[in-house]
Design an enzyme around this catalytic site. Structure first.
Site, PDB file in Angstrom:
ATOM      1  NE  ARG A 111       1.418  10.003   4.789  1.00 48.08           N
ATOM      2  CZ  ARG A 111       1.628  10.041   6.098  1.00 48.08           C
ATOM      3  NH1 ARG A 111       2.021   8.942   6.729  1.00 48.08           N
ATOM      4  NH2 ARG A 111       1.467  11.154   6.764  1.00 48.08           N
TER       5      ARG A 111
ATOM      6  NE  ARG B 261       1.225   0.871   6.026  1.00 50.09           N
ATOM      7  CZ  ARG B 261       2.470   0.599   6.432  1.00 50.09           C
ATOM      8  NH1 ARG B 261       3.397   0.280   5.563  1.00 50.09           N
ATOM      9  NH2 ARG B 261       2.776   0.648   7.712  1.00 50.09           N
TER      10      ARG B 261
ATOM     11  CD  GLU C 288       2.327   5.686  13.626  1.00 51.90           C
ATOM     12  OE1 GLU C 288       3.025   4.739  13.213  1.00 51.90           O
ATOM     13  OE2 GLU C 288       2.488   6.869  13.276  1.00 51.90           O
TER      14      GLU C 288
ATOM     15  CB  SER D 117       3.376  10.610  14.415  1.00 52.00           C
ATOM     16  OG  SER D 117       4.177   9.503  14.381  1.00 52.00           O
TER      17      SER D 117
ATOM     18  NE  ARG E 259      -2.594   2.527  10.292  1.00 55.00           N
ATOM     19  CZ  ARG E 259      -1.342   2.946  10.139  1.00 55.00           C
ATOM     20  NH1 ARG E 259      -0.778   3.684  11.087  1.00 55.00           N
ATOM     21  NH2 ARG E 259      -0.673   2.646   9.067  1.00 55.00           N
TER      22      ARG E 259
END
Length: 421
Positions: A261, A276, A348, A351, A389
């Site tokens: 990403r 990240r 997070e 999802s 994470r």
RNA sequence: GGAGAGCUGGCAGAACGGCUAAUGCACCGGUCUUGAAAACCGGCGUCCGUAAGGACUUUGGGGUUCGAAUCCCUAGCUCUCCGCCA
């Protein structure tokens, strides 16, 4: 994309739905305009085509009888140019309509809280105790440096920021987590896939990365591919343009892939350490389900993901995302956030989303109900889980006063060691 | 990378530039049957239309022609052989 029939028949409902996602409802009126014009042109063009077909049949008949056909043939010139004019306009309208439809977001489920920012998300549950240790807890990037298990600097040299090397027990911990996640998914009935790591434009459009999130993906220009931003894309596209049997539903897949990403524009402490990255590892869970079952499947998917954090004994909370924060393609989405005690923040790690028919319509994935016509099915996915994470929270949560890290029990058989450092 | 062959419904597989794109299998509905099988009848892609009906559909896109699955160009993919290669 939304069903054009839904927009045509219930424009008000659709407008209200997309307004909740912060989208301008005026685009719906544009859709309706294109749709009306499209149908008008189709009718006129088809009338002429019908005439053309009749004349051609007549010519064939005359020729077979050895008669002259030049009079009827002459008539066709004008008819043909009129057809072309209509079809050219139709092509333009359909291109515009399609382009517009691809940019209209999915409509949120009625349960979803209406809101604009992350503050409007609703915490629905919490698991585990958040305890502050006696000693000064170190953030994971300090532990990583001390234990020498991830090398960010040399990753910068070799590729760029956000592409780390995992080393020694750091690398083994990655492998352990991936295998642990995949094995646990298998016990819940997910079939394992190893998908392609590059995808074409059609696949990226199918799941909704295009045209909405083009800037998020790395491109491979020479071959017009994208690097996978998540396994969701290749795995969900596996059935593109296919019809499944109803008795096979639900179909459940799990897949490990690296994810690439670009995350343009992010910087600062949000991106410290493992928070990240541009390349990270993730196990993704994907389901193809009967439309009537998709919300119960969403809950069981959430349970599948939550269980992984429970087995790792990491405290977490579950958020129901509000309309404005949940994204383009979802009707309902939960986030799982794990507690990073040294940073004192939630991260997070998963999802979990229902897309209803939004993706499946773009991909034309259907099932055949007993005795009926094929229908669009529903798709869902959830991370199970994203590694960096989890690693960050795990290192912070399980650190000792001496700066070592205890490996949670569930991973022992995968790591082969119980302590890092 | 080079040479050649190919791509037709869920699957298999026909079709001299013209007449309804055959046929078989699978699937669904019906008749028959105590039930099933067999047999027979019908259905089995998309769009427009309230309907009648019409249009589209032979991998995608473009062209030639009154008319294209068929001829031409182009893109993609598959297969065979050669080369290179972990």
């Amino acid at each position: 994309m939304l069903d054009i029939k839904l927009i045509r028949e219930h424009p008000q409902t659709v407008k209200e739905g997309i307004a909740k996602k912060g989208e301008d409802p005026a685009s719906i009126d544009k859709v309706l305009g294109f749709d009306a014009r499209r149908r008008e042109i189709i009718q006129q063009s088809e009338l002429l085509k019908s005439r053309k077909n009749a004349v051609s049949a007549e010519v064939g008949k005359l020729k077979r009888e050895g008669k002259d056909a030049s009079a009827v043939i002459a008539e066709m010139d004008e008819v043909k140019s009129n057809i072309k004019a209509f079809d050219d306009e139709l092509a333009l309208i359909e291109a515009d309509l399609n382009k517009l439809l691809l940019t209209i977001p999915n409509i949120p489920h009625p349960d979803v809280p209406v809101g604009r920012t992350p503050e409007d998300n609703k915490e629905v549950s919490r698991w585990g105790e958040i305890e502050q240790q006696e000693f000064e807890m170190k953030p994971h990037w300090e532990l990583i440096q001390k234990l020498d298990i991830i090398d960010f600097e040399r990753g910068v040299k070799v590729t760029g920021a956000g592409f780390p090397f995992y080393k020694d027990k750091g690398a083994k911990l990655q492998r352990a987590l991936i295998n642990f996640f995949l094995d646990e998914a298998a016990t819940r009935g997910y079939k394992e896939l190893q998908p392609p790591l590059m995808i074409n434009t059609a696949s990226a459009t199918g799941t909704g990365q295009l045209p909405d999130k083009e800037d998020l993906m790395y491109t491979v220009p020479r071959d017009e591919f994208y690097m996978v931003p998540t396994a969701e894309v290749p795995v969900t596209n596996i059935f593109r343009d296919e019809i499944l049997s109803e008795k096979d539903l639900p179909v459940k897949f799990c897949a490990y892939t690296p994810c690439f990403r670009r995350e343009a524009g992010s910087y600062g402490k949000d991106v410290r350490g493992l928070n990240r990255l541009h390349q990270f590892d993730k196990v993704e869970l994907v389901k193809f389900v009967h439309p009537e079952k998709s919300y119960e499947e969403l809950e069981s998917l959430r349970d599948d993901a939550e269980r992984l954090l429970q087995l790792l004994a990491l405290p977490y909370r579950v958020l129901l995302m509000c309309t404005g924060d949940m994204g383009f393609t979802q009707t309902k989405k939960y986030d799982l956030e794990v507690w990073a005690p040294a940073q004192k923040r939630w991260l997070e790690v998963s999802s979990i989303s229902n897309f209803e028919s939004f993706q499946a319509r773009r991909m034309n994935i259907r099932f055949r109900p007993a005795g009926g016509k094929p229908e669009i099915l529903h798709t869902l996915n959830g991370s199970g889980l994203a590694l960096p994470r989890v690693v960050a929270a795990l290192l912070e949560h399980y650190q000792t006063p001496e700066g070592k890290v205890i490996v949670p029990k569930a991973l022992h058989k995968y790591t082969g060691f119980e302590v890092i450092g």
